[in-house]
Motif scaffolding. Structure first.
Motif, PDB file in Angstrom:
ATOM      1  N   GLU A 146      -4.572  -5.550 -12.747  1.00 11.00           N
ATOM      2  CA  GLU A 146      -5.225  -6.347 -11.709  1.00 11.00           C
ATOM      3  C   GLU A 146      -6.630  -5.879 -11.371  1.00 11.00           C
ATOM      4  O   GLU A 146      -7.464  -6.650 -10.932  1.00 11.00           O
ATOM      5  N   ASP A 147      -6.874  -4.587 -11.522  1.00  5.73           N
ATOM      6  CA  ASP A 147      -8.183  -4.058 -11.124  1.00  5.73           C
ATOM      7  C   ASP A 147      -9.236  -4.185 -12.214  1.00  5.73           C
ATOM      8  O   ASP A 147     -10.410  -3.891 -11.981  1.00  5.73           O
TER       9      ASP A 147
ATOM     10  N   LEU B 169       1.269 -12.871  -4.119  1.00  5.73           N
ATOM     11  CA  LEU B 169      -0.127 -12.878  -4.529  1.00  5.73           C
ATOM     12  C   LEU B 169      -0.732 -14.280  -4.416  1.00  5.73           C
ATOM     13  O   LEU B 169      -1.820 -14.465  -3.884  1.00  5.73           O
TER      14      LEU B 169
ATOM     15  N   ARG C 114      -8.598  -9.956  -4.564  1.00  6.62           N
ATOM     16  CA  ARG C 114      -7.409 -10.561  -5.146  1.00  6.62           C
ATOM     17  C   ARG C 114      -6.770 -11.620  -4.255  1.00  6.62           C
ATOM     18  O   ARG C 114      -6.074 -12.497  -4.729  1.00  6.62           O
TER      19      ARG C 114
ATOM     20  N   GLY D  50      -8.252 -14.338 -12.953  1.00  7.47           N
ATOM     21  CA  GLY D  50      -8.014 -13.306 -11.954  1.00  7.47           C
ATOM     22  C   GLY D  50      -9.007 -12.158 -12.044  1.00  7.47           C
ATOM     23  O   GLY D  50      -9.372 -11.550 -11.036  1.00  7.47           O
TER      24      GLY D  50
ATOM     25  N   ARG E  56      -1.324  -9.419 -13.005  1.00  4.55           N
ATOM     26  CA  ARG E  56      -0.267  -8.658 -12.337  1.00  4.55           C
ATOM     27  C   ARG E  56       0.832  -8.277 -13.332  1.00  4.55           C
ATOM     28  O   ARG E  56       1.364  -7.180 -13.302  1.00  4.55           O
TER      29      ARG E  56
END
Lengths: 341, 305
Positions: B58-59, A231, B98, B92, B53
């Motif tokens: 993450e979304d 990532l 991302r 984030g 994460r």
């Protein structure tokens, strides 16, 4: 009001603003400061009302006068390679050292290693030159020599005590990196390897700005197989794209661990999303190879020895040699010249 | 100040990258939550945020309330099960894509850290864990400055310092301990992460990154040693895929059997649902280790407060 990052990142802006001597400010930079050393300093919209406005506006504009000096200093350096990774602890420094040792196996090549990780320098320990100090002569700062043909420069050499913390903000770090390039007597080098800290911030921008003119061959990305690491590496590749740095390839470190007792291979950092190979394919960059996790590499680093000399027959060594050969190919060199058998 | 309802602030620091700051933060948060405390996690690693994460969120997107941001809720409190709520805030969540790089110089990072500390509505929290990037630079200086200025003395509990055992890592972490000493941040203790890996095939323990370096460092600096954490690939699998950790028969941690009963195969909760993480984590071999570490951290915090 809280700012939103939904607006496109002004990366081009940051990259386009070359670094110069920062003027002496009377107040800290405000949040939307265009940068006291930038072209818009003192004239941007956000400068209105800032106590520094006059000082910034009066500061000399135009390209950094030090960049031609850097270019002249590095004229004798044939290849400049950056070692990058968005993620920390994936083995950037280890890989830099292994690469340096690999290049230095050819007695006709001279290799330089520059450690730009100001807050956590690891290179001196890994190359066994932790106790060295810098000598300053009329010609400039002399790097430490780890081997007859392996020069090293790091902030660690300048610390009075080994454990001293370097609590510096960005501009000060940029200043030191500039000095490493401008004032260090690198001489004629075949390779200059630049080890970087994790992230995409001051150090990376500075190295890029200062070296742009003299030409960077490209960057080697180091990652570990798990997604948490991929990532961050993805972000670093994005950074290279935007900054116009060629990505020479991706190395996957710590890929498999072979139990010394039963030789069972375990994936400690499981590649749930396909690991480095899949990422390289996704981003369209060359995949240089996977290096297995061998505790002896870490041990060789702790003692500052060359892993290639200590364990020439281990599988990790074979894998590393493959990576070095691939890399040599990417910068247009003959692998046999770079690392003779 | 949005931190006014937070009881204790704990920093997770390390001079070295990739030693497991984020995974230690995650596990401390889960363990504190399992002990019934309400927990917030603030991720100030601006150029490489890993916390979203870790919690499989993450979304998620941050909601803007008048005057500030609302953190993402991982799970609500469940008093009947003795579980406290868990909230997360990270840079984030603010990124459009991302894979985007956040290329920021110091002053902008400083401003963002300040904003994260002042503009997030944390509500009532027993513990706020702050996950940091490696190093001793802009983010750390800003964090220390802002906290020392704005937080109440009894709020800023101190720092948990994470390291791995090898000398190359402790060399950098020693610098971080000196940073704490210089800035006047108390060190609650040192966690030695990635100490030993147990082969799933033959149960032989290999010290991949050597062993004992963290303990030696802690005694050199006269700070508490909180414990050793081995490498457990099952924890990573739990984070990445949501699969409940499973161990072959006879696996024991500190003499306690944690092997998976044979009838309990393929459960129904094998999804990557953030809310279920706290229920699956106790099955991980690292959970009992972190339970002890967390208890030590809590007692260290109580002594100070």
């Amino acid at each position: 009001m809280a700012p939103s990052l939904e607006a496109p990142e002004p990366v081009e802006d940051v990259l386009a603003n070359p670094l110069k001597q920062k003027p002496n400010l009377v107040a800290p930079e405000p949040e939307h400061c265009p940068g006291p050393e930038s072209e818009q300093a003192g004239t941007a919209d956000s400068c209105a009302g800032c106590p520094n406005q006059k000082i910034c506006a009066a500061a000399p504009k135009g390209p950094d006068p030090d960049i031609p000096l850097i270019t002249a200093r590095l004229a004798g350096v044939k290849h400049k390679i950056l070692v990058l990774s968005g993620k920390g602890g994936v083995g950037k420094s280890t890989f830099t050292c292994l690469l340096a040792h690999a290049f230095a196996t050819n007695p006709d090549s001279t290799v330089g290693v520059m450690d730009t990780d100001i807050c956590g320098p690891s290179i001196p320990k890994m190359l066994g030159v932790e106790s060295e100090t810098i000598h300053i002569s009329a010609a400039g700062w002399s790097p430490a020599w780890a081997m007859d043909n392996l020069a090293v420069m790091s902030i660690q050499f300048m610390l009075p005590n080994r454990d001293d913390a370097i609590i510096w903000r960005g501009p000060k770090k940029n200043g030191l990196i500039k000095q490493f390039l401008k004032d260090v007597e690198w001489g004629d080098l075949d390779f200059l390897l630049v080890d970087t800290p994790p992230g995409t911030s001051d150090e990376h921008l500075s190295v890029n700005t200062f070296l742009k003119e003299s030409g960077i061959d490209g960057a080697v990305m180091v990652t570990t197989p798990q997604e948490v690491s991929l990532l961050d590496v993805r972000k670093e590749i994005d950074f290279c794209r935007k900054a116009g740095i060629r990505v020479l390839g991706l190395v996957e470190n710590m890929s498999l661990f072979v139990c010394p007792k039963c030789t069972h291979a375990s994936e400690i950092f499981q590649a749930t999303t396909g690991g480095g190979r899949a990422l390289a394919q996704e981003m369209g960059i060359p995949f240089l190879g996977s290096v297995p996790l061998d505790p002896r590499i870490g041990m060789a680093c702790d003692y500052g020895e060359s892993f290639f000399d200590s364990f020439p027959d281990s599988p990790a060594c074979t894998a590393l040699k493959g990576v070095v050969r691939e890399l040599a190919g990417q910068i247009g060199l003959d692998a046999e010249d770079v690392m003779p058998e | 100040m949005s931190l006014s309802k937070v009881k204790h602030i704990v920093l997770v620091l390390s001079g070295k990258g990739g030693v497991g700051k984020s995974s230690v933060t995650t596990q401390l948060a889960l363990s504190l939550s399992l002990a019934g405390h309400s927990v917030g996690v603030l991720d100030v690693d601006l150029t490489g945020p890993s916390i979203p994460r870790m919690f499989a969120i993450e979304d998620a997107k941050v909601t803007q309330a008048p005057g500030g941001w609302l953190p993402i809720i991982v799970h609500e409190a469940d008093p009947s099960a003795g579980i406290g709520s868990l909230r997360v805030m990270s840079l984030g969540f603010l990124l459009p894509r991302r894979g985007d790089a956040v290329v920021w110089r110091g002053p902008k990072k400083t401003a963002m850290v300040r904003q994260f500390l002042s503009d997030v509505f944390w509500d009532e929290l027993d513990y706020l864990l702050i996950d940091t990037p490696p190093g001793t630079s802009d983010e750390h200086i800003s964090l220390a400055e802002t906290l020392l200025q704005k937080a109440r003395l009894d709020q800023l509990a101190g720092a948990v310092v994470v390291t791995t055992p090898q000398a190359v890592a402790t060399a950098d972490v020693r610098k971080e301990l000196n940073f704490c000493a210089k800035t006047g941040i108390r060190v609650l203790g040192v966690v030695e992460n990635m100490c030993g890996f147990v082969c799933p095939n033959c149960s032989e323990c290999t010290n991949i990154f050597m062993s004992g370096g963290g303990e030696v460092m802690a005694s050199d600096f006269g700070v508490r040693f909180l414990g050793r954490v081995p490498i457990d690939p099952q924890f990573l699998v739990l984070i990445e895929t949501g699969k409940r950790p499973r161990y072959p028969k006879g696996t024991a941690v500190n003499g306690q059997d944690i092997s998976t009963p044979s009838q309990e195969q393929n459960g129904v909760d094998e999804t990557k649902d953030a809310a279920l993480l706290v229920h699956k984590y106790p099955a991980c071999s690292l959970a009992p280790i972190f339970k002890t570490i967390t208890a030590d951290v809590i007692s260290a915090v109580q002594v100070i407060a």
